[in-house]
Design a protein around this motif. Structure first.
Motif, PDB file in Angstrom:
ATOM      1  N   ASP A 172      -1.439   8.164  14.590  1.00  0.00           N
ATOM      2  CA  ASP A 172      -0.215   7.836  15.314  1.00  0.00           C
ATOM      3  C   ASP A 172      -0.461   6.969  16.543  1.00  0.00           C
ATOM      4  O   ASP A 172       0.464   6.718  17.323  1.00  0.00           O
ATOM      5  N   SER A 173      -1.685   6.520  16.727  1.00  0.00           N
ATOM      6  CA  SER A 173      -2.021   5.817  17.966  1.00  0.00           C
ATOM      7  C   SER A 173      -2.391   4.354  17.748  1.00  0.00           C
ATOM      8  O   SER A 173      -2.812   3.689  18.676  1.00  0.00           O
ATOM      9  N   VAL A 174      -2.280   3.840  16.522  1.00  0.00           N
ATOM     10  CA  VAL A 174      -2.709   2.475  16.239  1.00  0.00           C
ATOM     11  C   VAL A 174      -1.589   1.493  16.568  1.00  0.00           C
ATOM     12  O   VAL A 174      -0.462   1.637  16.100  1.00  0.00           O
ATOM     13  N   SER A 175      -1.936   0.487  17.374  1.00  0.00           N
ATOM     14  CA  SER A 175      -0.984  -0.581  17.701  1.00  0.00           C
ATOM     15  C   SER A 175      -1.768  -1.859  17.964  1.00  0.00           C
ATOM     16  O   SER A 175      -2.319  -2.056  19.046  1.00  0.00           O
ATOM     17  N   LEU A 176      -1.844  -2.694  16.950  1.00  0.00           N
ATOM     18  CA  LEU A 176      -2.582  -3.953  17.043  1.00  0.00           C
ATOM     19  C   LEU A 176      -1.628  -5.084  16.665  1.00  0.00           C
ATOM     20  O   LEU A 176      -1.729  -5.672  15.582  1.00  0.00           O
ATOM     21  N   PRO A 177      -0.701  -5.430  17.528  1.00  0.00           N
ATOM     22  CA  PRO A 177       0.389  -6.351  17.187  1.00  0.00           C
ATOM     23  C   PRO A 177      -0.025  -7.792  16.965  1.00  0.00           C
ATOM     24  O   PRO A 177       0.740  -8.560  16.388  1.00  0.00           O
ATOM     25  N   CYS A 178      -1.226  -8.186  17.412  1.00  0.00           N
ATOM     26  CA  CYS A 178      -1.655  -9.590  17.288  1.00  0.00           C
ATOM     27  C   CYS A 178      -2.784  -9.783  16.287  1.00  0.00           C
ATOM     28  O   CYS A 178      -3.210 -10.919  16.055  1.00  0.00           O
ATOM     29  N   LEU A 195      -7.353   5.225   7.138  1.00  0.00           N
ATOM     30  CA  LEU A 195      -7.559   3.813   6.822  1.00  0.00           C
ATOM     31  C   LEU A 195      -6.251   3.137   6.418  1.00  0.00           C
ATOM     32  O   LEU A 195      -5.969   2.005   6.826  1.00  0.00           O
ATOM     33  N   GLU A 196      -5.440   3.825   5.629  1.00  0.00           N
ATOM     34  CA  GLU A 196      -4.155   3.256   5.225  1.00  0.00           C
ATOM     35  C   GLU A 196      -3.279   2.961   6.440  1.00  0.00           C
ATOM     36  O   GLU A 196      -2.664   1.887   6.550  1.00  0.00           O
ATOM     37  N   SER A 197      -3.239   3.891   7.375  1.00  0.00           N
ATOM     38  CA  SER A 197      -2.427   3.708   8.581  1.00  0.00           C
ATOM     39  C   SER A 197      -2.968   2.591   9.449  1.00  0.00           C
ATOM     40  O   SER A 197      -2.211   1.827  10.047  1.00  0.00           O
ATOM     41  N   PHE A 198      -4.307   2.509   9.534  1.00  0.00           N
ATOM     42  CA  PHE A 198      -4.944   1.466  10.323  1.00  0.00           C
ATOM     43  C   PHE A 198      -4.516   0.089   9.835  1.00  0.00           C
ATOM     44  O   PHE A 198      -4.164  -0.802  10.620  1.00  0.00           O
ATOM     45  N   ILE A 199      -4.532  -0.109   8.524  1.00  0.00           N
ATOM     46  CA  ILE A 199      -4.165  -1.402   7.934  1.00  0.00           C
ATOM     47  C   ILE A 199      -2.677  -1.693   8.105  1.00  0.00           C
ATOM     48  O   ILE A 199      -2.281  -2.786   8.516  1.00  0.00           O
ATOM     49  N   SER A 200      -1.841  -0.703   7.809  1.00  0.00           N
ATOM     50  CA  SER A 200      -0.394  -0.922   7.851  1.00  0.00           C
ATOM     51  C   SER A 200       0.145  -1.043   9.274  1.00  0.00           C
ATOM     52  O   SER A 200       1.285  -1.479   9.458  1.00  0.00           O
ATOM     53  N   SER A 201      -0.669  -0.679  10.274  1.00  0.00           N
ATOM     54  CA  SER A 201      -0.230  -0.774  11.669  1.00  0.00           C
ATOM     55  C   SER A 201      -0.562  -2.119  12.299  1.00  0.00           C
ATOM     56  O   SER A 201      -0.510  -2.254  13.525  1.00  0.00           O
ATOM     57  N   CYS A 202      -0.932  -3.067  11.480  1.00  0.00           N
ATOM     58  CA  CYS A 202      -1.217  -4.431  11.947  1.00  0.00           C
ATOM     59  C   CYS A 202      -0.122  -5.341  11.387  1.00  0.00           C
ATOM     60  O   CYS A 202      -0.276  -5.899  10.287  1.00  0.00           O
ATOM     61  N   PRO A 203       0.982  -5.535  12.091  1.00  0.00           N
ATOM     62  CA  PRO A 203       2.172  -6.187  11.527  1.00  0.00           C
ATOM     63  C   PRO A 203       2.021  -7.662  11.200  1.00  0.00           C
ATOM     64  O   PRO A 203       2.824  -8.200  10.434  1.00  0.00           O
ATOM     65  N   VAL A 204       0.996  -8.346  11.767  1.00  0.00           N
ATOM     66  CA  VAL A 204       0.821  -9.773  11.472  1.00  0.00           C
ATOM     67  C   VAL A 204      -0.509 -10.041  10.773  1.00  0.00           C
ATOM     68  O   VAL A 204      -0.976 -11.182  10.717  1.00  0.00           O
ATOM     69  N   LEU A 205      -1.119  -9.003  10.225  1.00  0.00           N
ATOM     70  CA  LEU A 205      -2.421  -9.149   9.553  1.00  0.00           C
ATOM     71  C   LEU A 205      -2.314 -10.111   8.371  1.00  0.00           C
ATOM     72  O   LEU A 205      -1.444  -9.962   7.516  1.00  0.00           O
ATOM     73  N   GLU A 206      -3.233 -11.091   8.308  1.00  0.00           N
ATOM     74  CA  GLU A 206      -3.220 -12.089   7.242  1.00  0.00           C
ATOM     75  C   GLU A 206      -4.457 -12.012   6.352  1.00  0.00           C
ATOM     76  O   GLU A 206      -4.372 -12.230   5.145  1.00  0.00           O
ATOM     77  N   ASP A 207      -5.606 -11.738   6.937  1.00  0.00           N
ATOM     78  CA  ASP A 207      -6.881 -11.782   6.213  1.00  0.00           C
ATOM     79  C   ASP A 207      -7.579 -10.434   6.353  1.00  0.00           C
ATOM     80  O   ASP A 207      -7.924 -10.022   7.465  1.00  0.00           O
ATOM     81  N   LEU A 208      -7.797  -9.739   5.232  1.00  0.00           N
ATOM     82  CA  LEU A 208      -8.432  -8.423   5.247  1.00  0.00           C
ATOM     83  C   LEU A 208      -9.596  -8.399   4.280  1.00  0.00           C
ATOM     84  O   LEU A 208      -9.465  -8.783   3.113  1.00  0.00           O
TER      85      LEU A 208
END
Length: 479
Positions: A172-178, A195-208
């Motif tokens: 509940d603490s992940v916030s990586l908006p950029c 891990l699922e939450s970590f990935i989904s909490s990156c709203p502008v993620l393009e390359d993983l």
């Protein structure tokens, strides 16, 4: 004098060499403000290069401590303690001067008895305006350091690479908006949800990119992202980590991908049992290396549910325009074709295809081409050494549609003129109606190149050139 002694301690050969040629008078560049000089130093390849400038004059003595980037490799230091001491002092000075660190790239090498250091460094820089973080820890995975809570809420971070660290349960603490680029390699996670939450909490993620290693506490990998455009998944057994892989089981393991904007996918996971891709309408480019247990000698698709899963996987990527298939995948398809000829769907949009083909699978080539009715460009990597005996002719009940109407460019790599390779070239010359260019890439060993100066080599190549070509525009080119 602390900085001068510090520099001397770490790279003495550079220090004395530069000191010998330092100028006695300050030049025009030295009169620039600290903020501008530190920006200039930040464009040097490594922090080591920046430290070298500290001996130019008193004016430059401490400037390297103000640069907005820190790029260091533990191998450049005489021992672990000097490496830790340098970074500790650098970060402490930056904090005192309120300087901003934009980039941190560290390659850390630790032994069993070395005390932890990475967690506190990351905690120190996460509160600043950091936008590029690359941390590589070359340690036994039983000794991984944890990522601090502060990193999960670094609002300025754009690029993040984590290699051999431990990611705790901060769902509940992940916030990586950029964050746009995320690379996770050989880490250990709290559980699937983390891990699922970590990935989904990156709203502008393009390359993983996720390179997993057994064991990592992940049973089912879920990649759910509305912004993701490029994805690479790898999964392998660990080495030199004192882990026992004998207890590893595939049952209940899997990968689920829901990324509606995904354009590129590279897949190298044959350890997970189930693979599901949904919302794949944007996917245009795939590179499939391992998927279905190709490394397992007992692998088969006799089981109906698994056969359906595999068919659905290929169907989900069947809209791509560019595809690469490894020798493992081609061999897998060849083996299973007799059980289910329709396992591979038609790739009607496919324009470019690259195949690695073992010699035992050459007769599968027409079947693969038949599934690509609008193929324009084909690259074949013949994945075998020189064969013995007479080559079998490639036969098919009919000529694939793409050879009749769309295939214009074919390149055969690792071509050395021996019988099996010549037979492949002959197949395309004789059956391609619209082929414009057949490139035979002889970029292989010197011994293989020498084949062309033999009488047999000249004779076979001359026969190839003499074959009647259905396409009058076809050129045969040696590369």
């Amino acid at each position: 004098m602390e900085e001068e002694l510090f520099c001397d301690h770490i790279w003495p050969e550079d220090y004395f060499f530069t000191k010998r040629y330092s100028r006695r008078r300050e030049d025009a560049i030295s009169k620039l403000p600290d903020s501008l000089l530190s920006q200039i130093l930040s464009h040097l390849p490594t922090t080591k290069e920046a430290v070298r400038t500290s001996v130019l004059s008193k004016r430059w003595k401490s400037l390297y401590l103000l640069i907005p980037s820190l790029v260091l490799n533990a191998n450049e230091f005489p021992n672990h303690n000097s490496f830790v001491s340098f970074i500790d002092k650098f970060l402490a000075f930056s904090k005192e001067q309120n300087s901003i660190l934009h980039k941190l790239k560290l390659s850390v090498k630790k032994n069993v008895n070395d005390p932890p250091c990475v967690t506190r460094w990351l905690d120190s820089v996460s509160s600043s305006k950091l936008n590029h973080l690359d941390v590589e820890c070359l340690v036994n995975r039983k000794l991984l350091e944890a990522i601090p809570r502060s990193l999960y809420v670094c609002h300025t971070l754009v690029y993040l690479r984590l290699h051999r660290v431990s990611l705790g349960e901060f769902v509940d603490s992940v916030s990586l908006p950029c964050l746009k680029t995320l690379v996770l390699e050989h880490n250990v996670y709290a559980n699937d949800v983390t891990l699922e939450s970590f990935i989904s909490s990156c709203p502008v993620l393009e390359d993983l990119s996720i390179a997993r290693m057994v064991p990592d506490n992940i049973k089912f990998l879920r990649v759910c992202s509305k912004s993701l455009t490029s994805l690479h998944i790898d999964y392998l057994f660990g080495e030199d980590d004192d882990f026992d892989d004998k207890g590893f089981g595939r049952d209940g393991t899997g990968v689920f991908i829901d990324a509606p904007r995904l354009e590129y996918l590279k897949f190298e996971d044959d350890l997970s049992d189930s693979k599901v891709i949904t919302n794949s309408g944007s996917l245009t480019n795939v590179n499939i290396v391992y998927v279905f247990g190709e490394n397992d000698d007992t692998a088969d698709v006799i089981d109906l549910p698994k056969r359906d899963m595999i068919r659905n996987f290929f169907t989900s990527i069947s809209g791509v325009t560019d595809m690469k298939l490894s020798a493992h995948i081609v061999e897998f398809l060849h083996y299973n074709n007799e059980f289910d000829p329709m396992l591979l769907p038609k790739f009607c949009n496919l324009s470019r295809l690259k195949l690695k083909v073992p010699k035992s699978c050459l007769k599968m080539l027409p079947t693969l081409l038949e599934r690509c009715p609008n193929l324009n460009s084909l690259v074949l990597v013949l994945d075998f050494y020189k064969s013995n005996g007479k080559a079998r002719k490639i036969r098919a009940s009919s000529v694939p549609r793409c050879l009749q109407s769309s295939l214009e460019h074919v390149e055969i790599k690792r071509f050395n003129g021996e019988a099996a390779r010549m037979e492949v070239a002959r197949y395309f010359v004789e059956n391609s109606m619209v082929l414009k260019k057949l490139v035979l890439d002889i970029g292989c060993s010197t011994m293989e190149k020498g084949f062309y100066i033999t009488e047999q080599g000249f004779s076979m190549f001359r026969d190839l050139l003499a074959l009647p070509r259905p396409s009058s525009a076809c050129q045969i080119i040696l590369k």
